[in-house]
Design an enzyme around this catalytic site. Structure first.
Site, PDB file in Angstrom:
ATOM      1  N   PRO A   2      39.383  42.003  40.684  1.00 32.39           N
ATOM      2  CA  PRO A   2      38.178  41.477  40.382  1.00 32.39           C
ATOM      3  C   PRO A   2      37.842  41.099  39.129  1.00 32.39           C
ATOM      4  O   PRO A   2      38.216  41.716  38.038  1.00 32.39           O
ATOM      5  CB  PRO A   2      37.380  42.995  40.726  1.00 32.39           C
ATOM      6  CG  PRO A   2      38.478  43.936  40.545  1.00 32.39           C
ATOM      7  CD  PRO A   2      39.524  43.373  40.826  1.00 32.39           C
ATOM      8  N   GLU A   3      37.212  40.008  39.038  1.00 35.44           N
ATOM      9  CA  GLU A   3      36.932  39.362  37.642  1.00 35.44           C
ATOM     10  C   GLU A   3      35.689  39.873  37.188  1.00 35.44           C
ATOM     11  O   GLU A   3      34.943  40.215  38.112  1.00 35.44           O
ATOM     12  CB  GLU A   3      37.224  37.791  37.487  1.00 35.44           C
ATOM     13  CG  GLU A   3      38.721  37.425  37.754  1.00 35.44           C
ATOM     14  CD  GLU A   3      39.209  36.734  36.657  1.00 35.44           C
ATOM     15  OE1 GLU A   3      38.442  36.980  35.256  1.00 35.44           O
ATOM     16  OE2 GLU A   3      40.151  36.048  36.657  1.00 35.44           O
TER      17      GLU A   3
END
Ligand SMILES: [Zn+2]
Length: 276
Positions: A2-3
């Site tokens: 996840p960014e």
């Protein structure tokens, strides 16, 4: 992994279900994440307490309690949070469940278990910018993140601008994908040295970083809007990238072939024509 946009979408998605709710019980399957889950502490400090805030800082989710204490969650490689009715059987990799006073549950799912859950005391909450976030730069949407700030910080710095903006001390949460996309949008070659950018280029880059991240957050918001009953097994959202992963394909602006180059060991994609 996840960014920042994914974490922001999760944060916004769960916020309305959590703020104002009281935690009534906590369960854990006993598996260790990156660190042991602080079950004893959470049982003692969170049960019967009201959740007052749900916020993001860098790629951490911060769930604040009325007492001033805070739960701080990092999703690692595969972590996710969702809100479920108790009638839905927990998924295989649901490691921690927080029961709420309206009968719903917040569930933390993490296949690879590289995520982490920490419980902070009031003084640890107050000091967190000097401790946990000591080496974390400003948020990309904050006033502090400006062309002036970047130009000053980049003075005398010879690393590539792409590596510079991916450095956590420069700005929070710009990973490889969004660094590539922002530099393309700003028309800047990723291999340029950080110190070579003009004030105008930094101004453009700040605008484009925010635009690219906002667009990703909007896409994610529509992709995974249903946090109640959300499937914990589904992956993070995918968006259509302009350069990332498009080596040899035509640039959407000028039709030149997108090129790929390794910068600091990370894949960098750019248009040799549009990016100077
Ligand atoms: Zn082009």
């Amino acid at each position: 992994m996840p960014e920042l946009p994914e974490v922001e979408v999760i944060c916004r998605g769960i916020r309305s279900f959590l703020v104002g709710r009281t935690v009534t019980d906590i369960h854990c399957n006993g598996k260790r994440l990156r660190h042991p889950v602080p079950m004893e502490m959470m049982q003692r400090k969170m049960v019967n307490q009201i959740i007052t805030t749900v916020e993001r800082r860098a790629k951490f989710l911060q769930i604040g309690l009325e007492t001033g204490e805070m739960l701080i969650i990092h999703l690692g490689m595969t972590g996710n949070l969702g809100i479920f009715p108790p009638t839905v059987t927990p998924a295989k990799h649901d490691h921690v469940l927080w029961s709420l006073d309206n009968g719903t549950e917040l569930r933390y799912n993490d296949i690879r278990r590289f995520g982490s859950i920490r419980f902070l005391s009031v003084s640890e909450v107050v000091d967190r910018e000097e401790t946990i976030f000591q080496t974390t730069g400003p948020e990309p949407f904050s006033d502090e993140f400006s062309a002036e700030y970047l130009q000053k910080l980049a003075k005398g710095k010879s690393p590539a601008v792409k590596l510079f903006i991916m450095t956590n001390q420069t700005v929070a949460g710009i990973g490889n994908i969004y660094a590539n996309e922002s530099l393309f949008a700003a028309g800047i070659q990723p291999s340029r040295t950080a110190q070579s950018l003009t004030k105008k280029e930094w101004e453009r880059l700040v605008i484009e970083i925010r635009r690219v991240l906002s667009h990703a957050i909007e896409c994610g918001g529509s992709t995974i809007s249903d946090f109640l009953n959300a499937s914990q097994e589904k992956g993070y959202f995918q968006m259509n990238f302009k350069v990332y992963g498009r080596e040899g394909k035509a640039c959407s602006l000028c039709s030149a072939n997108i090129e790929k180059q390794k910068i600091g060991g990370r894949a960098s994609y750019f248009c040799p024509n549009c990016q100077k």
